[in-house]
Design a protein around this motif. Structure first.
Motif, PDB file in Angstrom:
ATOM      1  N   UNK A 230      -6.866  27.797  -3.278  1.00 15.19           N
ATOM      2  CA  UNK A 230      -8.161  28.308  -2.867  1.00 15.19           C
ATOM      3  C   UNK A 230      -9.236  27.229  -3.408  1.00 15.19           C
ATOM      4  N   UNK A 231      -8.724  26.395  -4.788  1.00 11.55           N
ATOM      5  CA  UNK A 231      -9.749  25.745  -5.292  1.00 11.55           C
ATOM      6  C   UNK A 231     -10.828  25.008  -4.708  1.00 11.55           C
ATOM      7  N   UNK A 232     -10.262  24.215  -3.350  1.00 10.33           N
ATOM      8  CA  UNK A 232     -11.246  23.268  -2.861  1.00 10.33           C
ATOM      9  C   UNK A 232     -12.057  23.906  -1.894  1.00 10.33           C
ATOM     10  N   UNK A 233     -12.034  25.261  -1.703  1.00  7.85           N
ATOM     11  CA  UNK A 233     -12.920  25.970  -0.533  1.00  7.85           C
ATOM     12  C   UNK A 233     -14.538  25.424  -0.761  1.00  7.85           C
ATOM     13  N   UNK A 234     -14.847  25.425  -1.978  1.00  9.07           N
ATOM     14  CA  UNK A 234     -16.342  25.381  -2.084  1.00  9.07           C
ATOM     15  C   UNK A 234     -16.966  23.930  -1.465  1.00  9.07           C
ATOM     16  N   UNK A 235     -16.018  22.983  -1.105  1.00  8.68           N
ATOM     17  CA  UNK A 235     -16.677  21.740  -0.708  1.00  8.68           C
ATOM     18  C   UNK A 235     -17.081  21.729   0.459  1.00  8.68           C
ATOM     19  N   UNK A 236     -16.811  22.749   1.300  1.00 11.43           N
ATOM     20  CA  UNK A 236     -17.038  22.816   2.737  1.00 11.43           C
ATOM     21  C   UNK A 236     -18.879  23.221   2.978  1.00 11.43           C
ATOM     22  N   UNK A 237     -19.198  24.022   1.887  1.00  9.87           N
ATOM     23  CA  UNK A 237     -20.624  24.102   1.850  1.00  9.87           C
ATOM     24  C   UNK A 237     -21.413  22.692   1.957  1.00  9.87           C
ATOM     25  N   UNK A 238     -21.420  21.891   0.783  1.00 17.09           N
ATOM     26  CA  UNK A 238     -22.133  20.545   0.899  1.00 17.09           C
ATOM     27  C   UNK A 238     -21.732  19.685   2.137  1.00 17.09           C
ATOM     28  N   UNK A 239     -20.470  19.748   2.600  1.00 19.68           N
ATOM     29  CA  UNK A 239     -20.032  19.077   3.691  1.00 19.68           C
ATOM     30  C   UNK A 239     -20.855  19.330   4.974  1.00 19.68           C
ATOM     31  N   UNK A 240     -20.881  20.688   5.055  1.00 18.20           N
ATOM     32  CA  UNK A 240     -21.891  21.022   6.301  1.00 18.20           C
ATOM     33  C   UNK A 240     -23.144  20.389   6.246  1.00 18.20           C
ATOM     34  N   UNK A 241     -24.006  20.379   5.029  1.00 15.46           N
ATOM     35  CA  UNK A 241     -25.210  19.648   4.886  1.00 15.46           C
ATOM     36  C   UNK A 241     -25.154  18.448   5.138  1.00 15.46           C
ATOM     37  N   UNK A 242     -24.103  17.652   4.605  1.00 15.39           N
ATOM     38  CA  UNK A 242     -23.891  16.124   4.865  1.00 15.39           C
ATOM     39  C   UNK A 242     -23.676  15.930   6.402  1.00 15.39           C
ATOM     40  N   UNK A 243     -22.841  16.600   6.920  1.00 18.82           N
ATOM     41  CA  UNK A 243     -22.455  16.340   8.459  1.00 18.82           C
ATOM     42  C   UNK A 243     -23.685  16.434   9.377  1.00 18.82           C
ATOM     43  N   UNK A 244     -24.282  17.648   9.211  1.00 21.18           N
ATOM     44  CA  UNK A 244     -25.573  17.950   9.766  1.00 21.18           C
ATOM     45  C   UNK A 244     -26.633  17.153   9.676  1.00 21.18           C
ATOM     46  N   UNK A 245     -26.913  16.568   8.507  1.00 19.87           N
ATOM     47  CA  UNK A 245     -28.023  15.508   8.160  1.00 19.87           C
ATOM     48  C   UNK A 245     -27.587  14.029   9.216  1.00 19.87           C
ATOM     49  N   UNK A 246     -26.493  13.893   9.188  1.00 19.53           N
ATOM     50  CA  UNK A 246     -25.995  12.621   9.730  1.00 19.53           C
ATOM     51  C   UNK A 246     -26.212  12.634  11.332  1.00 19.53           C
ATOM     52  N   UNK A 247     -25.263  13.804  11.554  1.00 16.58           N
ATOM     53  CA  UNK A 247     -25.340  13.997  13.102  1.00 16.58           C
ATOM     54  C   UNK A 247     -26.623  14.060  13.658  1.00 16.58           C
ATOM     55  N   UNK A 248     -27.758  14.958  13.109  1.00 17.83           N
ATOM     56  CA  UNK A 248     -29.300  14.933  13.357  1.00 17.83           C
ATOM     57  C   UNK A 248     -29.860  13.610  13.706  1.00 17.83           C
ATOM     58  N   UNK A 249     -29.507  12.952  12.564  1.00 18.41           N
ATOM     59  CA  UNK A 249     -30.055  11.450  12.623  1.00 18.41           C
ATOM     60  C   UNK A 249     -29.563  10.544  13.902  1.00 18.41           C
ATOM     61  N   UNK A 250     -28.411  10.969  14.182  1.00 14.53           N
ATOM     62  CA  UNK A 250     -27.753  10.116  15.312  1.00 14.53           C
ATOM     63  C   UNK A 250     -28.396  10.594  16.700  1.00 14.53           C
ATOM     64  N   UNK A 251     -28.376  12.039  16.792  1.00 15.64           N
ATOM     65  CA  UNK A 251     -29.060  12.415  18.023  1.00 15.64           C
ATOM     66  C   UNK A 251     -30.461  12.031  18.272  1.00 15.64           C
ATOM     67  N   UNK A 252     -31.244  12.057  17.110  1.00 19.75           N
ATOM     68  CA  UNK A 252     -32.668  11.889  17.204  1.00 19.75           C
ATOM     69  C   UNK A 252     -32.860  10.366  17.351  1.00 19.75           C
ATOM     70  N   UNK A 253     -32.247   9.374  16.803  1.00 20.47           N
ATOM     71  CA  UNK A 253     -32.219   7.943  17.094  1.00 20.47           C
ATOM     72  C   UNK A 253     -31.611   7.797  18.585  1.00 20.47           C
ATOM     73  N   UNK A 254     -30.707   8.346  19.145  1.00 19.01           N
ATOM     74  CA  UNK A 254     -30.411   7.858  20.674  1.00 19.01           C
ATOM     75  C   UNK A 254     -31.412   8.551  21.528  1.00 19.01           C
TER      76      UNK A 254
END
Length: 418
Positions: free
Chosen positions: A53-77
């Motif tokens: 279970x030790x690495x479950x915490x990482x999905x919280x910052x990964x949601x933020x990182x992926x959301x930011x990058x994807x949002x920039x992609x759709x906005x630019x497109x």
């Protein structure tokens, strides 16, 4: 019959917004879910099997990182009406763009090989020989794009995205320790052990890949989403980032609750699927194997498509699923060529597949920082984005995300050579 009640319902602003969201939905959810491909599921499975279970915490910052990058992609497109490769070519010129596209093409081909290898492994779990499974998979993938329009292909991809729910069911069947899982998320015990750090890098690296930045932008452009619906496309991108990480969370959870808890050694997804049968039940094992097949087939459709998009955009050729072979011969020819080449290579018994996959991941790690920097330069250019450039707050979040991802990517490259 009195239809006034229906008229009132469909005039309700919330209902109208939901209907518009459903019409716009697709690029964000599809792009995110393809991140849970053969390599991603293998990484998540091994993370749960080796670290519990030790690495479950990482999905919280990964949601933020992926959301930011994807949002920039759709906005630019949506704002520019152009794909990322188009914008990069305009920003840095054809020579540098060409070199970057060649590197991306080689890296992506390694990833495509991984997906067809995943098809071979997952169908093998169901006792289907690869000589039958791979040609059938290749034909299905080719037929889907050649005979379909963007709308029809997107519907198939959304169905494939929905099938990832099998991993959530598998995770529930594993009967995890929810208290320990919550503690691992809220109060993580972060280690500086080399194996732990390497796995963290691998988890982030498999979630944010260079190809996805090109695919999501090309998708919103081909779908023709208007500027007035930008906010709904942003919701699609953020929703996709949340869903994909929830699925990954349950993959880690399933393996932590069963394989790690029982001290069983596994090296790949086939091992994981077989190990789950006596620990979580036959249904959990079948669902896990089915999810892996769905993920591999799904990604085997998207990755060659993404590659064909950005190569054609960067060189100025016509591109698009809705275009015929006569209208976009380079696009369709490259898509078919990548699929055929991947199947032929995977069929060769002595091919050094691990070396190819290893080099493709190193290439991804090297390329990702450069693409993130170019994205930030483009999205802050008022000549391109007008009033839709990043706000100061969003720039801080985006730059911090880029620095963290670049640092982890650099770590991935360094650890790959150690």
């Amino acid at each position: 019959m009195d239809f006034s009640i229906f008229r009132r319902i469909f005039r309700n602003p919330a209902v109208v917004s939901f209907i518009i969201f459903l019409s716009v939905m697709g690029p964000g959810i599809i792009t995110s879910n393809v991140d849970n491909d053969a390599g991603g599921i293998t990484t998540y499975s091994l993370a749960g099997a080796h670290f519990g279970y030790d690495l479950l915490w990482i999905f919280i910052p990964m949601i933020i990182a992926l959301a930011v990058i994807q949002e920039m992609g759709v906005r630019m497109g949506i704002v520019s009406g152009k794909g990322l490769a188009d914008l990069i070519r305009e920003k840095v010129g054809i020579k540098l763009t060409f070199l970057m596209m060649v590197a991306l093409l080689l890296a992506n081909f390694g990833n495509i090989l991984a997906e067809f290898s995943g098809i071979a492994v997952s169908t093998g779990i169901f006792n289907v020989p690869r000589v039958i499974a791979l040609p059938l998979a290749a034909f299905f993938v080719w037929l889907l794009v050649v005979k379909g329009t963007y709308k029809s292909v997107e519907k198939v991809f959304l169905l494939a995205s929905a099938l990832y729910l099998s991993y959530i069911v598998a995770g529930l069947l594993a009967q995890p320790d929810w208290g320990l899982a919550a503690k691992s998320v809220l109060m993580p015990q972060i280690s500086i052990d080399a194996a732990y750090i390497t796995m963290v890098i691998g988890l982030v690296g498999t979630t944010i890949a260079p190809w996805m930045m090109f695919y999501i932008q090309s998708s919103v452009v081909e779908k023709g989403i208007s500027l007035k619906n930008l906010k709904y496309s942003k919701m699609d991108a953020i929703f996709g980032a949340i869903i994909v990480n929830i699925v990954a969370f349950f993959i880690v959870l399933a393996c932590a609750a069963t394989i790690y808890t029982n001290g069983i050694q596994v090296n790949n997804v086939a091992d994981v699927s077989m190990a789950l049968a006596p620990l979580a039940g036959q249904y959990a094992s079948i669902l896990f194997a089915f999810g892996f097949l769905n993920a591999s087939l799904f990604a085997a459709s998207i990755l060659p498509l993404s590659t064909a998009y950005y190569v054609c955009e960067s060189l100025g050729f016509e591109a698009g699923v809705s275009k015929s072979f006569r209208e976009a011969p380079i696009f369709h020819g490259l898509y078919l060529g990548l699929i055929i080449a991947a199947v032929i290579i995977i069929m060769i018994p002595s091919v050094p597949l691990l070396s190819i996959l290893y080099l493709s991941q190193v290439a991804n790690g090297i390329l990702l920082p450069f693409i993130l920097i170019l994205m930030l330069l483009i999205i802050n250019d008022k000549k391109i984005m007008g009033d839709h450039v990043n706000t100061r707050l969003f720039n801080i979040i985006a730059v911090a995300t880029a620095i963290i991802v670049m640092g982890l990517s650099l770590g991935l490259v360094i650890t790959s050579f150690l």
